[in-house]
Structures are given as C-alpha cells and as structure tokens.
Design an enzyme around this catalytic site. Structure first.
Site, PDB file in Angstrom:
ATOM      1  N   ARG A  64       0.853  -1.189   0.000  1.00 60.84           N
ATOM      2  CA  ARG A  64       0.000   0.000   0.000  1.00 60.84           C
ATOM      3  C   ARG A  64       0.886   1.235   0.000  1.00 60.84           C
ATOM      4  NH1 ARG A  64       1.475   1.624   4.455  1.00 60.84           N
ATOM      5  NH2 ARG A  64       0.332   3.571   4.205  1.00 60.84           N
ATOM      6  N   ARG A  98      -6.891  -0.534  -7.090  1.00 61.84           N
ATOM      7  CA  ARG A  98      -7.239   0.558  -6.174  1.00 61.84           C
ATOM      8  C   ARG A  98      -7.396   1.822  -7.012  1.00 61.84           C
ATOM      9  NH1 ARG A  98      -4.774   1.253  -0.412  1.00 61.84           N
ATOM     10  NH2 ARG A  98      -6.947   1.866  -0.119  1.00 61.84           N
ATOM     11  N   ASP A 253      -2.559  10.430  -2.102  1.00 57.57           N
ATOM     12  CA  ASP A 253      -2.758   9.356  -3.068  1.00 57.57           C
ATOM     13  C   ASP A 253      -3.103   9.892  -4.446  1.00 57.57           C
ATOM     14  OD1 ASP A 253      -2.976   6.416  -1.673  1.00 57.57           O
ATOM     15  OD2 ASP A 253      -3.384   8.040  -0.278  1.00 57.57           O
ATOM     16  N   ASN A 263      -6.297  11.866   0.297  1.00 61.76           N
ATOM     17  CA  ASN A 263      -5.400  11.116   1.172  1.00 61.76           C
ATOM     18  C   ASN A 263      -6.250  10.268   2.107  1.00 61.76           C
ATOM     19  OD1 ASN A 263      -2.609  10.595   1.999  1.00 61.76           O
ATOM     20  ND2 ASN A 263      -3.215  11.504   3.952  1.00 61.76           N
TER      21      ASN A 263
END
Length: 380
Positions: A64, A98, A253, A263
């Site tokens: 991640r 994702r 992100d 985020n």
C-alpha cells in the site's frame, strides 16, 4: 499519556526488510512483498508469481501507499511479461485494484509502454519483458531519489515556517519506507528533522479503521529512534487546542489539477483543525501523484472499502471470529460507511512539497508549472 522517547542513537537499528523487491529464482521471476497487514507483530513476506497475486496483495493492503503502489504496478507488468502472461490483461487488472491512488496507474502505464516499445523494436516478447523490468527498476530508483529530495525540501520549508527547531509534527496514516522506494514522503521529512536534532515530537494518528498509523508509522518511528506519541484520531482536536502541534505533515494518493488532495480518510478534518488553529498543513508527495487529468476534488474517485473493516477489529495474530476475519465490535448486520480516502480542498493546504520543489500557495497554475518542469508525464 502513552509515549515513546527518542533513543540515543548509539545502537545500530535492526536490518530493514525491503517493502518490495524483484527476485529471479530458478523456477522463474517473482515479486516479493513485505506483508504490511502482519506488522508490527511479525515480518512476513508474500511471493507473487503472477498479476492476480499482486492484485490481491494490493486489495488486501499487504502492499500500500501511493509511491510503492506505482512501483508495484510497474513490477507487476514486468512479471506478467517475464512469465508469458497477457500483459495488457494484467495491466488492466493491476491498474483497477485501487482506483484512488494515481501512482498505481502511472507505474503500470510506464512499464506497459516500455514493454510495447521493446516488442515493437524486435518483435521478441523477451525483449519486451526486459524493457518492462528496466522501466520498473528505473521507477524504483527514481522514487528513492525523490524521497531524499522531498525530505530536503520539506525540512527547509519547516525551518522557514517554524524557525528555531523543536518541531512538534502531527502525521496521519503511514508515509515512510513502507510506502516508498526510499524513506517515504511526509515521514521522510520528519525523519530528516529528527536526524538534524530539530524534531521534538512526532504525533502519530492511529488512523482508523485499519490502524496504519498505530501499526506502521509507530513501528517505523520506533525503529528509527524517534520521539513519538500515538493518539486516537478523535484526540487530534484536543491536541491542537492545547497548542501541542506546530505542523501537520501528510502524504497524498492523488492531487487533482486544482490542488485538491485525496489522502487517507481523516486527513480533511486535520486540515480544518489546522486552519482554525493557524497551523501549517503540508502535503508531501512525488510529482507522479499530481494528476493533471483530474480537474478537481469532485472528480476524484474515492475508493469504498468493505464495511467489516469498521464493524470488526483485526489485530495481527489475534483469534478471529467475524465474517471479515476480525473480532466483531458492532451488532451483526450493522451497515458501515467506509471510504478509504477523503479530499482536502487546496485553500486548506499550506504547501505541496515534491522532489521538484514546493508549491505554495497551492494553485492550478503552480501545479501545472511544476508538472511541466518535471517532465515525468508520459502517455501510456
């Protein structure tokens, strides 16, 4: 107050296990990942032999963090090519694992473009596979170098905003070596401050519901001998009110073209608190996290995670009983709202720190100039 004081620095830190690495055993190439769901109880590695294994590792959060997802995505394409799988099919599967983290798409597309170029050059799949692997390794190196530069720029900004040192930094989620080819993003800045004797305290949000702060950031802070304290996310307001926070440092992100920052969920409330208490709110992320194709925060797809992550608590090595593998903490059938991320508007962000420099104030024009200067945006 639960607390951890800085170590003297006399003892050597334990040997680091890399978060990701490529290996080529006799039975064929593999991608080896440190399983972050098992930390801090144990350091266990996952071995991925194909793209589907990597997709599952990404979805389960075994791997991640935006920069590391980009690296993993690139290696995943290289793995599919090296093992003779359909590269385009693998790329689509990995890229969709994702949706919010733009770095994942960047890594996948970069390696896929390299594969296609290699294939076109000689028509040899092995040449395409070598090109994809070279692209993945290059991205890995670039991220490590970017981490170092982000730490330098971030520390310089802290010194400018908060002269005199003794920084008390609040962070959210995990942004260290576990999410990067180097020492991280926001955590790398705090680590640089620690090494320079400028860090007084690292406040670590536990980051519910999956506790990346408690399990991972505290783990990294302890390994680096940093002075840190862990707090529940809903205690942050009292910490600000007590005047105990000098700056907030988070990762990202995805950063939209207008400067909106996606985020880990819980970041937006920190930005609101920081603005009310006149505390700098600083985002640290590589340029690859800026997405010019996403115009604003409303256009960012926010990943919705399974409800059992909220209705159950999962602890490494704990006895489990719930449908999601955790310990139930809510009545059976409880519905849960579980967005993985939230979006902070640019007007609440003091600065965006990248390897190419600092953007402040955060504007579409400033980010566009940064992207043009970096030269990292290529079609895939």
């Amino acid at each position: 107050m639960a607390d951890q004081y800085a170590q003297s620095g006399e003892d050597e830190p334990p040997t680091e296990i890399p978060a990701i690495r490529w290996e080529e055993p006799p039975e064929g190439p593999v991608l080896v990942l440190l399983d972050q769901t098992r930390l801090p109880a144990e350091e266990v590695e996952l071995v991925c032999t194909d793209a589907s294994a990597l997709v599952e590792a990404i979805r389960s959060l075994a791997v991640r963090g935006a920069p590391l997802l980009g690296i993993a995505g690139a290696y995943g394409v290289a793995l599919a090519a090296a093992r003779g799988f359909d590269v385009d099919e693998a790329a689509v599967a990995i890229e969709g694992a994702r949706p919010t983290a733009v770095n994942l798409s960047v890594g996948v597309r970069r390696a896929r473009s390299a594969y296609r170029a290699g294939l076109a050059e000689g028509g040899d799949p092995e040449q395409g596979a070598r090109a994809a692997l070279a692209a993945a390794r290059k991205l890995h190196r670039e991220d490590a170098e970017a981490s170092t530069r982000m730490a330098e720029h971030g520390l310089a900004l802290l010194e400018e905003l908060l002269p005199g040192g003794g920084h008390r930094i609040l962070t959210h989620c995990n942004t260290g070596a576990l999410v990067s080819g180097g020492e991280g993003t926001a955590f790398a800045v705090a680590l640089a401050a620690h090494r320079g004797g400028r860090l007084r305290r690292l406040w670590v949000d536990e980051t519910r519901p999956l506790l990346q702060g408690a399990r991972l950031t505290a783990y990294e802070a302890a390994r680096n001998g940093m002075a840190y304290s862990l707090l529940t996310d809903n205690a942050a307001g009292s910490l600000f009110a007590a005047g105990e926070v000098d700056a907030v440092l988070i990762g990202a992100d995805r950063i939209a073209a207008d400067g909106s920052v996606a985020n880990k969920v819980g970041s937006y409330p920190l930005a609101v608190l920081a603005r009310y208490h006149h505390v700098p709110f600083i985002v640290v992320a590589p340029v690859t996290t800026v997405d010019p194709a996403t115009p604003d925060g409303a256009s960012i797809e926010v990943e919705q995670r399974p409800g059992f992550e909220v209705t159950e608590v999962t602890a490494p090595q704990a006895q489990v009983a719930g449908a999601g593998g955790g310990i139930p903490v809510a009545p059976l059938g409880t519905q849960a709202y579980n967005p993985a991320f939230d979006v902070t508007p640019p007007e609440l962000v003091t600065a965006v720190v990248t390897e190419e420099g600092v953007v402040s104030p955060v504007t579409a024009e400033g980010l566009a100039e940064l992207c043009a200067r970096s030269g990292q945006f290529t079609a895939g």
